[in-house]
Design a protein around this motif. Structure first.
Motif, mmCIF file in Angstrom:
data_model
loop_
_atom_site.group_PDB
_atom_site.id
_atom_site.type_symbol
_atom_site.label_atom_id
_atom_site.label_comp_id
_atom_site.label_asym_id
_atom_site.label_seq_id
_atom_site.Cartn_x
_atom_site.Cartn_y
_atom_site.Cartn_z
ATOM 1 N N TRP A 1 -12.195 20.715 40.151
ATOM 2 C CA TRP A 1 -11.842 22.007 39.225
ATOM 3 C C TRP A 1 -10.208 21.956 39.600
ATOM 4 O O TRP A 1 -9.289 22.290 38.802
ATOM 5 N N LEU A 2 -9.832 21.774 40.767
ATOM 6 C CA LEU A 2 -8.457 21.828 41.302
ATOM 7 C C LEU A 2 -7.504 20.592 40.785
ATOM 8 O O LEU A 2 -6.502 20.696 40.281
ATOM 9 N N LEU A 3 -8.227 19.530 40.694
ATOM 10 C CA LEU A 3 -7.753 18.270 40.012
ATOM 11 C C LEU A 3 -7.450 18.562 38.368
ATOM 12 O O LEU A 3 -6.373 18.253 37.691
ATOM 13 N N SER A 4 -8.699 19.173 37.847
ATOM 14 C CA SER A 4 -8.360 19.577 36.335
ATOM 15 C C SER A 4 -7.504 20.546 36.245
ATOM 16 O O SER A 4 -6.536 20.274 35.195
ATOM 17 N N ALA B 1 3.335 20.916 31.056
ATOM 18 C CA ALA B 1 4.692 20.825 31.407
ATOM 19 C C ALA B 1 5.273 19.334 30.734
ATOM 20 O O ALA B 1 6.475 19.272 31.144
ATOM 21 N N LYS B 2 4.451 18.545 30.074
ATOM 22 C CA LYS B 2 4.845 17.417 29.510
ATOM 23 C C LYS B 2 5.326 16.345 30.542
ATOM 24 O O LYS B 2 5.887 15.404 30.226
ATOM 25 N N LYS B 3 4.592 16.579 31.650
ATOM 26 C CA LYS B 3 4.681 15.403 32.795
ATOM 27 C C LYS B 3 3.489 14.588 32.355
ATOM 28 O O LYS B 3 2.682 14.548 33.435
ATOM 29 N N TYR B 4 3.631 13.921 31.481
ATOM 30 C CA TYR B 4 2.635 12.998 30.918
ATOM 31 C C TYR B 4 2.041 11.790 31.991
ATOM 32 O O TYR B 4 0.893 11.806 32.275
ATOM 33 N N ASP B 5 3.129 11.326 32.660
ATOM 34 C CA ASP B 5 2.675 10.166 33.546
ATOM 35 C C ASP B 5 1.867 10.680 34.908
ATOM 36 O O ASP B 5 1.055 10.328 35.261
ATOM 37 N N ASP B 6 2.404 11.983 35.212
ATOM 38 C CA ASP B 6 1.716 12.502 36.264
ATOM 39 C C ASP B 6 0.420 13.004 35.979
ATOM 40 O O ASP B 6 -0.680 12.796 36.705
ATOM 41 N N ALA B 7 0.248 13.535 34.893
ATOM 42 C CA ALA B 7 -1.096 13.944 34.202
ATOM 43 C C ALA B 7 -2.183 12.713 34.059
ATOM 44 O O ALA B 7 -3.181 13.087 34.473
ATOM 45 N N ILE B 8 -1.643 11.597 33.671
ATOM 46 C CA ILE B 8 -2.490 10.662 33.510
ATOM 47 C C ILE B 8 -3.055 10.194 34.940
ATOM 48 O O ILE B 8 -4.236 9.995 35.106
ATOM 49 N N LEU B 9 -2.187 10.035 36.104
ATOM 50 C CA LEU B 9 -2.612 9.633 37.354
ATOM 51 C C LEU B 9 -3.551 10.631 37.845
ATOM 52 O O LEU B 9 -4.536 10.259 38.428
ATOM 53 N N THR B 10 -3.217 11.926 37.605
ATOM 54 C CA THR B 10 -4.416 13.122 38.156
ATOM 55 C C THR B 10 -5.610 12.932 37.469
ATOM 56 O O THR B 10 -6.754 13.004 38.192
ATOM 57 N N TYR B 11 -5.734 12.682 36.167
ATOM 58 C CA TYR B 11 -6.984 12.721 35.476
ATOM 59 C C TYR B 11 -7.530 11.348 35.661
ATOM 60 O O TYR B 11 -8.801 11.289 35.877
ATOM 61 N N ARG B 12 -6.990 10.235 35.986
ATOM 62 C CA ARG B 12 -7.514 8.913 36.350
ATOM 63 C C ARG B 12 -8.181 9.314 37.876
ATOM 64 O O ARG B 12 -9.157 8.610 38.241
ATOM 65 N N GLU B 13 -7.449 9.995 38.655
ATOM 66 C CA GLU B 13 -8.136 10.384 40.148
ATOM 67 C C GLU B 13 -9.145 10.823 39.940
ATOM 68 O O GLU B 13 -10.395 10.646 40.567
ATOM 69 N N PHE B 14 -9.493 12.070 39.155
ATOM 70 C CA PHE B 14 -10.429 12.694 38.733
ATOM 71 C C PHE B 14 -11.703 11.800 38.324
ATOM 72 O O PHE B 14 -12.816 11.742 39.023
ATOM 73 N N ILE B 15 -11.325 10.977 37.386
ATOM 74 C CA ILE B 15 -12.322 10.073 36.838
ATOM 75 C C ILE B 15 -12.860 9.237 38.119
ATOM 76 O O ILE B 15 -14.338 8.825 38.172
#
Length: 216
Positions: free
Chosen positions: A96-99, A108-122
């Motif tokens: 949930w923290l990663l989510s 915040a439109k930090k899309y590259d960071d969001a992609i990394l975080t979502y991929r880490e979750f998966i």
């Protein structure tokens, strides 16, 4: 022709404005169904620390939105969630923290960071009940970056997931929208027709019918 173009723009604007909230809404629904999973480590200090700070940051961001200071609050939330991720042990609250971190980066439109975080979750929690929602959010971020083929790939994986029945109508709509942006109109029509045939009573079917009026 001009009217059809305007209708498409309205359709795309609706989802651009609301797709993250669609994903978050599904996340909340999933949360309601898995309380035992989330609270199995409730006695752990790190677990309680993570959850208390997640709740606090959610409250602060919601308050900031009402006061027009969302950007600053999101930056604070990203900093807080990143600190927790890097400094506390993995607990039942970590998915949930990663989510929350990925969603804050997305907003915040930090899309590259969001992609990394979502991929880490998966990669770390691929079997978690939230995983399909996270994959959908990843698809939305990829769509924001106009990486439409990659977005379709994520949506298709959800459509094939037997545990994600609650998302299937929505992700087929997401797939059709990306196909439209790619100019692959036959594929878009097929996706929309599948929604109507398989989920005729859903809100997604109504949106699919709306799009088919312009495409056929």
């Amino acid at each position: 022709m001009e009217n059809a173009k305007e209708r498409l723009n309205n359709f795309l604007k609706f989802f651009n404005d609301n797709k993250l909230w669609i994903a978050i809404g599904f996340a909340v629904a999933v949360a309601a169904g898995v309380p035992s999973y989330l609270y199995q480590q409730k006695g752990a200090d790190d677990f309680n620390e993570v959850w208390s700070r997640i709740y606090r940051m959610n409250y602060e961001v919601a308050t900031a939105q009402q006061g027009g200071n969302e950007k600053e609050a999101l930056e604070g939330a990203i900093s807080e969630y990143s600190f927790l991720k890097d400094n506390l042990s993995t607990t039942g609250a970590t998915p949930w923290l990663l989510s929350e971190l990925g969603n804050a980066q997305y907003k915040a439109k930090k899309y590259d960071d969001a992609i990394l975080t979502y991929r880490e979750f998966i990669n770390r929690f691929g079997n978690h009940p939230l995983a399909p929602v996270i994959r959908q959010s990843l698809g939305y971020v990829l769509e924001e970056k106009e990486q439409f083929n990659e977005a379709v790939e994520q949506f298709e994986k959800i459509a094939k997931d037997p545990e994600a029945t609650y998302l299937k109508a929505q992700v087929r709509l997401d797939t059709g929208r990306c196909y439209e942006k790619l100019g692959q109109l036959n594929s878009a029509v097929a996706a929309y027709k599948e929604i109507i045939n398989t989920f005729p009573e859903s809100s997604s079917a109504k949106m699919a019918e709306y799009r088919l009026e312009d495409l056929e």
